[in-house]
Scaffold this active site. Structure first.
Site, PDB file in Angstrom:
ATOM      1  N   GLU A 204     -14.540 -16.727  17.944  1.00 38.94           N
ATOM      2  CA  GLU A 204     -13.946 -16.105  17.170  1.00 38.94           C
ATOM      3  C   GLU A 204     -13.132 -15.077  17.755  1.00 38.94           C
ATOM      4  O   GLU A 204     -12.422 -13.944  17.433  1.00 38.94           O
ATOM      5  CB  GLU A 204     -14.816 -15.041  16.242  1.00 38.94           C
ATOM      6  CG  GLU A 204     -15.869 -15.813  15.329  1.00 38.94           C
ATOM      7  CD  GLU A 204     -16.692 -15.216  14.279  1.00 38.94           C
ATOM      8  OE1 GLU A 204     -16.555 -13.926  14.271  1.00 38.94           O
ATOM      9  OE2 GLU A 204     -16.917 -16.037  13.302  1.00 38.94           O
ATOM     10  N   LYS A 338     -18.185 -14.757   1.682  1.00 39.54           N
ATOM     11  CA  LYS A 338     -17.609 -15.921   2.364  1.00 39.54           C
ATOM     12  C   LYS A 338     -17.258 -16.743   1.272  1.00 39.54           C
ATOM     13  O   LYS A 338     -18.178 -17.514   0.674  1.00 39.54           O
ATOM     14  CB  LYS A 338     -18.484 -16.582   3.416  1.00 39.54           C
ATOM     15  CG  LYS A 338     -18.820 -15.615   4.864  1.00 39.54           C
ATOM     16  CD  LYS A 338     -19.652 -16.179   5.438  1.00 39.54           C
ATOM     17  CE  LYS A 338     -19.650 -15.523   7.020  1.00 39.54           C
ATOM     18  NZ  LYS A 338     -21.207 -16.021   7.610  1.00 39.54           N
TER      19      LYS A 338
HETATM   20  P1  PGA Z   1     -20.528 -18.731  10.877  1.00 39.06           P
HETATM   21  O1  PGA Z   1     -20.537 -16.894  11.481  1.00 39.06           O
HETATM   22  O2  PGA Z   1     -18.923 -18.554  10.142  1.00 39.06           O
HETATM   23  O3  PGA Z   1     -20.459 -19.418  12.149  1.00 39.06           O
HETATM   24  O4  PGA Z   1     -21.292 -18.859   9.903  1.00 39.06           O
HETATM   25  C1  PGA Z   1     -19.992 -15.751  11.020  1.00 39.06           C
HETATM   26  C2  PGA Z   1     -21.163 -14.881  10.491  1.00 39.06           C
HETATM   27  O5  PGA Z   1     -22.516 -15.288  10.522  1.00 39.06           O
HETATM   28  O6  PGA Z   1     -20.751 -13.671   9.911  1.00 39.06           O
HETATM   29 ZN    ZN Z   2     -23.280 -13.062   9.641  1.00 34.82          ZN
END
Ligand code: PGA
Ligand code: ZN
Length: 433
Positions: A204, A338
C-alpha cells in the site's frame, strides 16, 4: 435513461493481478466504467471474489468466469433497466446472484457493473459522481488515515501488525492534512535511510523496514512526527490496523506475535493495546481482535472505547447484518467500508447509513490491491462518511484518491466542510445536535 449494453474485460490491479473492468453504455451513448479492487488480508465473511483457479492461466488468478457471468447473465438481465435508480439496479444484481455472499456470479462480477452504472448515471446527468451518489447532500471532506509503515500480509510479515497509520488530528483543512502527511512520510523515509533500513515500500505504499518488535514501528512513527516538526498527539496522531484475524491461531486459541515469539489470550492482547494507548498517541485501532471473538470486542470497547476509535473491518465486512449485531453488542464504535466486501454500491451506502444512525464513525477504505479508479473518494464525500483510508502517501493507485479529494473540494467550493478527526465523545455530541 436505459442501459443498452454491458461489457467486461480482464485488466490488472496494483499488484499486477487480474481484476475485472466493466463498462455500461446508455441509450444516449454515454458510458461509465467500474473496476474491482482486491484484498489480501480478506475477512472470512466477505462476499466471494471469483477466480478461475486454473493453474495454467495466470497462476489460477484469472477472472474469466466473472467476466463471462457479466456478459452472459448480468448484461441480459439489466438490458433496458433505468440507470438512474441505483438501488433497483443493485437489487436486480443481488437477486440474479441469489446467494447470501454473491458466490454464484462473484462479487467481482457484480461490483464493477454496479460502479459502472453509477458512473454512467452521473455522466448522463452531467454531475460529478459524489453529487450524483449523495443526491447533492455530501459536503463533508473525509479525514485521511494514511499508512506510513506497512506490515502483516502486505509486507511479507515484517511486522505482525498490518498498518501503522497517521491521522493529522490538528489539521484545519485538507491541505494541512496532506502537508503534515507529506512531511511525516518523508521524515520517516529519511530516518530509515540514515539507519540503512530503507528497503522500499510495501503493497500500500508504506515503508517496509525491518523491526525486532512491533512496538519499534510505533517508536519510528513518533520519531518521524517529531523530526517533521510536529507534536505527537497534537498535530499528528497514530492509528493502527492490527488485522488480528490474521494473528489468531484457532488451534491454540491465542493471538500470536510471531516477530516477538509471544502469544496472548484475548484479554492479554487487549492489555497490549491498552498499554500502547497509554504510551503512544493512538487515536484509532482497527480489527484489534479476530472476527469471531465477539467477547473480546466487547471487552476492548469497555476498556478503550470511550478514548479511542475501535474500528471493525474483518468483523463487519461492510455487511449490514453483521454491523447490526455489532451495534447490539456494543462491539465497536466505527465501521470500515469496502465496496468489494459486500459487492454493490447500494449496500455499501446502506452500511454507512446504518453506522451513522448508531452514532458510529464510518471509514471508507481501499483494498491492498487497488486500481487507478477513485470511486471511493466520491463515495466518502457523497455519504459524509467522515474518514478515508487508502494506504500510503506514495504510488499512483493511492495518490489518485487523495488527488481526487482535492478536486472534489474545488468542485464543492464554499459548500465543502472539514471537521477533522472526531474522538468518540465528539461523535456522540455531534449526533445529539
Ligand atoms: P486488504 O487489507 O485490502 O488486504 O484486505 C486492508 C485492510 O485490512 O484494511
Ligand atoms: Zn483492515
Amino acid at each position: 435513461m436505459k442501459i443498452t449494453s454491458i461489457k467486461a474485460w480482464q485488466i490488472f490491479d496494483s499488484r499486477g493481478l487480474p481484476t475485472v473492468e466493466a463498462e455500461v453504455t446508455l441509450a444516449n451513448g454515454v458510458r461509465g466504467r467500474g473496476i474491482t479492487p482486491s484484498g489480501i488480508s480478506t475477512g472470512q465473511f466477505e462476499a466471494l471474489e471469483l477466480r478461475d483457479g486454473d493453474p495454467k492461466r495466470f497462476r489460477g488468478k484469472s477472472v474469466f468466469k466473472a467476466i463471462a457471468n457479466i456478459q452472459n447473465e448480468i448484461a441480459p438481465a439489466l438490458y433496458g433497466t433505468s440507470v438512474f435508480d441505483q438501488a433497483v439496479l443493485d437489487n436486480k444484481l443481488i437477486e440474479l446472484d441469489g446467494t447470501s455472499n454473491k458466490s454464484r456470479l462473484g462479487a467481482n462480477a457484480i461490483l464493477p457493473v454496479s460502479m459502472a452504472a453509477a458512473n454512467a448515471a452521473a455522466t448522463a446527468r452531467n454531475e460529478p459522481l459524489h453529487a450524483y451518489l449523495g443526491e447533492g447532500k455530501g459536503t463533508l471532506l473525509p479525514v485521511p488515515e494514511i499508512q506510513i509503515i506497512g506490515g502483516g500480509a502486505h509486507a511479507n510479515w515484517r511486522t505482525d501488525v498490518q498498518d501503522f497509520l497517521l491521522i493529522a488530528t490538528g489539521a484545519r483543512n485538507l491541505e494541512e492534512v496532506l502537508e503534515v502527511t507529506h512531511n511525516v512520510y518523508h521524515a520517516a523515509g529519511d530516518i530509515l535511510r540514515s539507519r540503512k533500513k530503507y528497503f522500499g515500500v510495501a503493497d500500500e505504499g508504506g515503508f517496509w523496514p525491518e523491526f525486532e518488535r512491533n512496538e519499534d514501528a510505533l517508536d519510528l512513527l513518533v520519531e518521524a512526527i517529531c523530526r517533521a516538526g510536529y507534536t505527537p498527539g497534537r498535530e499528528a496522531s497514530i492509528a493502527l490496523d492490527i488485522a488480528a484475524s490474521d494473528l489468531y491461531s484457532v488451534e491454540k486459541g491465542r493471538y500470536l506475535f510471531n516477530l516477538e515469539n509471544r502469544e496472548f489470550t484475548s484479554s492479554e492482547f487487549i492489555g497490549v493495546m491498552a498499554d500502547w494507548c497509554d504510551r503512544f498517541p493512538i487515536v484509532s485501532i482497527e480489527d484489534p481482535l479476530a472476527d469471531t471473538d465477539w467477547d473480546g470486542w466487547r471487552e476492548i470497547v469497555g476498556t478503550l472505547g470511550s478514548r479511542i476509535q475501535i474500528v471493525g473491518d474483518d468483523l463487519f465486512t461492510t455487511n449490514t447484518q453483521r454491523i447490526s449485531t455489532g451495534i447490539e453488542k456494543c462491539a465497536a464504535n466505527a465501521v470500515l467500508i469496502k465496496l468489494n466486501q459486500i459487492g454493490t454500491v447500494t449496500e455499501a451506502i446502506e452500511a454507512i447509513h446504518l453506522a451513522q444512525s448508531a452514532g458510529w464513525q464510518s471509514i471508507v477504505s481501499a483494498r491492498s490491491g487497488e486500481t487507478e479508479d477513485a470511486f471511493i473518494s466520491h463515495l466518502a464525500v457523497a455519504t459524509n462518511a467522515g474518514q478515508l483510508k487508502v494506504g500510503s502517501f506514495s504510488r499512483s493507485e493511492r495518490m489518485v484518491k487523495w488527488n481526487e479529494l482535492l478536486r472534489i473540494q474545488r468542485d464543492l467550493g464554499a459548500r465543502a466542510e472539514f471537521i477533522g478527526f472526531l474522538k468518540p465523545k465528539q461523535v456522540c455530541e455531534r449526533k445529539k445536535k
